[in-house]
Design an enzyme around this catalytic site. Structure first.
Site, PDB file in Angstrom:
ATOM      1  N   CYS A 151       0.833  -1.198   0.000  1.00 55.12           N
ATOM      2  CA  CYS A 151       0.000   0.000   0.000  1.00 55.12           C
ATOM      3  C   CYS A 151       0.869   1.251   0.000  1.00 55.12           C
ATOM      4  O   CYS A 151       2.104   1.182   0.098  1.00 55.12           O
ATOM      5  CB  CYS A 151      -0.924   0.016   1.217  1.00 55.12           C
ATOM      6  SG  CYS A 151      -0.039   0.101   2.795  1.00 55.12           S
ATOM      7  N   CYS A 207       3.165   1.710   3.004  1.00 56.46           N
ATOM      8  CA  CYS A 207       4.411   0.944   2.912  1.00 56.46           C
ATOM      9  C   CYS A 207       5.452   1.718   2.097  1.00 56.46           C
ATOM     10  O   CYS A 207       6.627   1.779   2.463  1.00 56.46           O
ATOM     11  CB  CYS A 207       4.156  -0.419   2.267  1.00 56.46           C
ATOM     12  SG  CYS A 207       3.056  -1.495   3.195  1.00 56.46           S
ATOM     13  N   ASP A 248       7.571 -30.501   2.508  1.00 59.86           N
ATOM     14  CA  ASP A 248       8.877 -30.654   3.138  1.00 59.86           C
ATOM     15  C   ASP A 248       8.774 -29.977   4.506  1.00 59.86           C
ATOM     16  O   ASP A 248       7.851 -29.206   4.754  1.00 59.86           O
ATOM     17  CB  ASP A 248       9.946 -29.985   2.266  1.00 59.86           C
ATOM     18  CG  ASP A 248      11.302 -29.959   2.935  1.00 59.86           C
ATOM     19  OD1 ASP A 248      11.740 -31.021   3.429  1.00 59.86           O
ATOM     20  OD2 ASP A 248      11.915 -28.876   2.978  1.00 59.86           O
ATOM     21  N   ASP A 297      11.594 -26.532  -0.451  1.00 61.50           N
ATOM     22  CA  ASP A 297      12.525 -25.424  -0.683  1.00 61.50           C
ATOM     23  C   ASP A 297      13.974 -25.847  -0.870  1.00 61.50           C
ATOM     24  O   ASP A 297      14.816 -25.016  -1.203  1.00 61.50           O
ATOM     25  CB  ASP A 297      12.465 -24.439   0.485  1.00 61.50           C
ATOM     26  CG  ASP A 297      13.215 -24.954   1.710  1.00 61.50           C
ATOM     27  OD1 ASP A 297      13.135 -26.178   1.993  1.00 61.50           O
ATOM     28  OD2 ASP A 297      13.888 -24.149   2.360  1.00 61.50           O
ATOM     29  N   ASP A 303      14.617 -31.424  -2.560  1.00 58.80           N
ATOM     30  CA  ASP A 303      13.206 -31.438  -2.973  1.00 58.80           C
ATOM     31  C   ASP A 303      13.024 -31.269  -4.478  1.00 58.80           C
ATOM     32  O   ASP A 303      11.901 -31.403  -4.978  1.00 58.80           O
ATOM     33  CB  ASP A 303      12.445 -30.296  -2.272  1.00 58.80           C
ATOM     34  CG  ASP A 303      12.459 -30.422  -0.768  1.00 58.80           C
ATOM     35  OD1 ASP A 303      12.285 -31.548  -0.277  1.00 58.80           O
ATOM     36  OD2 ASP A 303      12.653 -29.391  -0.094  1.00 58.80           O
TER      37      ASP A 303
END
Length: 717
Positions: free
Chosen positions: A40, A43, A442, A616, A620
């Site tokens: 926004c 921010c 994971d 991650d 994986d």
């Protein structure tokens, strides 16, 4: 400066101005940071104010749509700017500006947009002349307007419809059909018949129909391109999050080089907190490694000279000097690539809904138009009339609605995913995600934060006060993690003589009593780290894992929606069981290798389950590639992000169930759009075949169906 100057001063000035701007940006030393959490105007203000408060920052500009900030701060390390933003509550990561420049260029999209604009402008102008003709213009005026329409339409069609002509010719050269063949035929025949009628000075012309057809088809083509371009841009921006650099040691000097410049036998420095950029062997130094991204193991592993490191492992406790043992294709990452490529081969066999429809569409349209032409010739013997009816059939069956059915929905759905904090990297990812009935997670770095966290609440207030003072005097990652774990209300004790002991820990003096914080090998005990205060009993500091925000809500909502949730991790039994119990996951497996993960995913698929893999780490990647759909956090290893379909920008997993709901809504909208297109054809085709629709009427009906499909796509929420 180029020796060749354009006849148009603006055409010469624009590139020179662009080059000047690029040189200015390079000289300014701009740094670009990714800001995934901004949403926004407030921010934007907070970020820019925090950066402008620094005296070494000359300018800072936030781009909310791209979620990044460009900072003009020559000579200021990106890490300092990242720390400044962290202090005001915004996580940031440095982006590679070279890769971003490549991602921002889109010549094909720009070319499509220009063709679309030209077709739209010409269509509106020709329709103005058509209105005058329909309103009862006399013969001379009607003929003049027809010639003006021809003068506008022919060059515009030659330019704007070139996309379809080239695609159709490419298919016909190898004796096959695609959807662009009937499109090209309809445009060419409508224009040719109109020119013929204009030359004779009699009959109706259909330049507006040909232009309308071109405009709406280009709109669908552009939407489809933008969806795919956004995915490519997302992938390039994510790649830019990691700048692959290393510190090479040459004759006692340090030089910052790209990883691609390293060779086997080079010596590199791996400082504390740094991820090892290549495979290597420790030449000097003792430390602990975080191998969670590679193996899933959450506990730190002690290493010494002679031990091997793999790219992606993080050095935790002491600087290391490493001899490079593998680069390029020979690294651990590339050895695992074979698993990933094999798994991706299975996924690539997935056929999108639009592609399945297109296989039967083009031949059917050609047969229908040809049959109509032959039938009218036999019944009437009137070639112009028969050709007119056949053109109407081609126009009315042109796949405008079909061409928009998927791109329009996927554009809307991709925007919805972005608002949820997710970047879609693969064109068919949303369709595949809609079919998921089982979600496999994971653990380390996915359901948990993957960062060191410690349980210090069992310590006395005095011990916490001493620990606070000692950690304040150290920049070590473990010390910082310990300091973060302490309550904010903890006041540091008055300590003196704080000293760092490389590879061992930190020491200090408190009220004349020696204090040490460090490894068990240095202080004593079984597990690191340990706090020793004088002769008091040793205080072991237990390492714990913190659940990723939103993980509890995500698992609960997934299970409530009837989806099976499974936890697969390479970590030890106790660590995995603890997380599974905390999240109420009934099925979990610990100590699972990358190959075992891949086999388990295949086994589930063989049982008829549709898998979403969320992970991650390097361990994986094969599973991510094998699953029907896959998601990785933005903090994941580059290999995992590359193998995944969707990247989670937010730290929270709470949006995951909403993403699956959005995917199912998108699939429903696509099916509805196909039904709209099919219903339109069922009604319109008999009318055209029986000769009740002129090419212009066919173009209007085609336009109406296209607009209906677009409006239906906007219902994705």
């Amino acid at each position: 400066m180029s020796s060749a100057m354009s006849a148009c001063p603006a055409c010469s000035a624009a590139p020179m101005a662009l080059d000047t701007a690029k040189r200015h940006m390079a000289e300014a030393g701009n740094t670009v940071l990714s800001l995934p959490d901004i949403h926004c105007a407030a921010c934007i203000g907070t970020v820019e104010q925090a950066l402008h408060a620094r005296t070494d920052v000359r300018a800072a500009r936030v781009n909310l749509s791209r979620k990044r900030v460009t900072i003009d701060a020559p000579g200021v390390p990106a890490t300092d700017l990242i720390d400044t933003l962290a202090n005001v509550g915004f996580a940031a990561s440095e982006l590679d500006t070279d890769l971003l420049t490549a991602a921002d260029k889109d010549p094909r999209g720009n070319a499509l947009l220009v063709r679309l604009a030209v077709a739209g402008f010409a269509m509106m102008n020709v329709m103005l002349f058509s209105v005058a003709v329909w309103s009862g213009a006399n013969d001379s005026t009607r003929i003049m307007f027809h010639w003006i329409s021809a003068a506008i339409s022919v060059p515009v069609l030659a330019f704007s419809a070139q996309v379809f002509f080239q695609s159709a010719w490419s298919a016909l050269r190898v004796w096959r059909l695609n959807m662009d063949v009937p499109i090209s035929l309809a445009i060419i025949l409508a224009a040719a018949l109109s020119i013929y009628e204009t030359a004779l000075g009699s009959g109706d012309v259909y330049f507006d129909a040909a232009l309308s057809l071109t405009f709406f088809l280009l709109a669908g083509r552009y939407l489809d391109h933008r969806t795919r371009a956004a995915a490519r841009s997302a992938a390039q921006e994510l790649t830019a999050l990691e700048t692959p650099r290393a510190t090479r040691l040459v004759d006692g000097h340090r030089e910052d080089v790209r990883v691609s410049a390293l060779a086997v036998g080079d010596m590199i420095a791996v400082p504390v907190g740094m991820r090892c950029p290549v495979d290597g062997q420790i030449a000097s130094g003792q430390s602990s490694l975080d191998r969670s991204l590679i193996t899933g193991e959450s506990r730190a592993i002690a290493v010494a000279p002679g031990d091997r490191l793999a790219a992606g492992e993080i050095n935790l406790t002491s600087p290391l000097t490493v001899t490079v043992t593998a680069v390029g294709e020979d690294t651990t990452l590339r050895r695992m690539a074979a698993l990933v490529e094999a798994a991706e081969g299975a996924r690539n066999r997935y056929t999108a809904l639009a592609d399945r429809a297109a296989r039967i569409y083009a031949p059917a349209v050609h047969l229908l138009a040809l049959s109509t032409f032959i039938g009218w010739i036999i019944l009437t013997g009137d070639t112009p009339r028969s050709l007119n009816v056949a053109i109407s059939v081609l126009i009315i069956t042109c796949p405008c609605a079909l061409g928009l059915a998927v791109p329009a929905v996927m554009t809307a759905a991709t925007g919805r995913f972005f608002r949820l904090g997710m970047l879609v990297k693969n064109g068919t990812a949303i369709e595949r995600l809609a079919e998921v009935d089982t979600v496999v997670f994971d653990k380390t770095g996915t359901l948990t934060k993957g960062q060191a966290a410690f349980d210090v609440m069992g310590m006395s207030e005095q011990a916490r006060s001493v620990l606070k003072a000692v950690t304040n005097g150290s920049d070590h990652p473990v010390a910082r993690a310990l300091g973060t774990a302490l309550p904010r209300s903890t006041r540091p004790a008055p300590v003196t003589d704080i000293r760092e002991h490389p590879g061992q820990g930190v020491s200090a003096i408190w009220n004349g009593v020696p204090v040490r914080l460090g490894s068990a090998a240095w202080i004593g005990g079984e597990n690191s780290p340990v706090l020793a205060i004088g002769d008091d009993p040793l205080i072991p500091l237990e390492l714990t894992e913190t659940l990723r925000p939103g993980s509890t809500e995500a698992v609960r909502h997934l299970q409530k929606a009837g989806r099976k949730v499974i936890l697969l991790s390479g970590d030890n039994h106790d660590a995995v069981e603890k997380v599974a119990r905390a999240l109420d996951i009934a099925e979990w497996h610990a100590g699972v290798s990358p190959t075992e993960k891949l086999c388990m995913i295949k086994s589930l698929q063989d049982g008829g389950q549709r898998i979403l893999m969320v992970g991650d780490g390097l361990n994986d990647t094969a599973a991510l590639a094998q699953a029907e759909a896959s998601i990785s956090p933005a903090s994941a290893l580059d290999a995992a992000r590359t193998a995944s379909d969707i990247v989670l920008l937010s730290e929270s997993l709470a949006a995951l169930p909403d993403a699956l709901t959005t995917a199912r809504q998108a699939r429903s909208r696509v099916i509805e759009n196909f039904a709209i297109a099919a219903g339109y054809n069922m009604i319109a085709i008999p009318i055209a075949v029986l000769g009740f629709a002129s090419p212009l009427g066919a173009a209007i009906a085609m336009s109406a169906s296209s607009i209906t499909v677009l409006l239906n796509a906007l219902r994705v929420r």
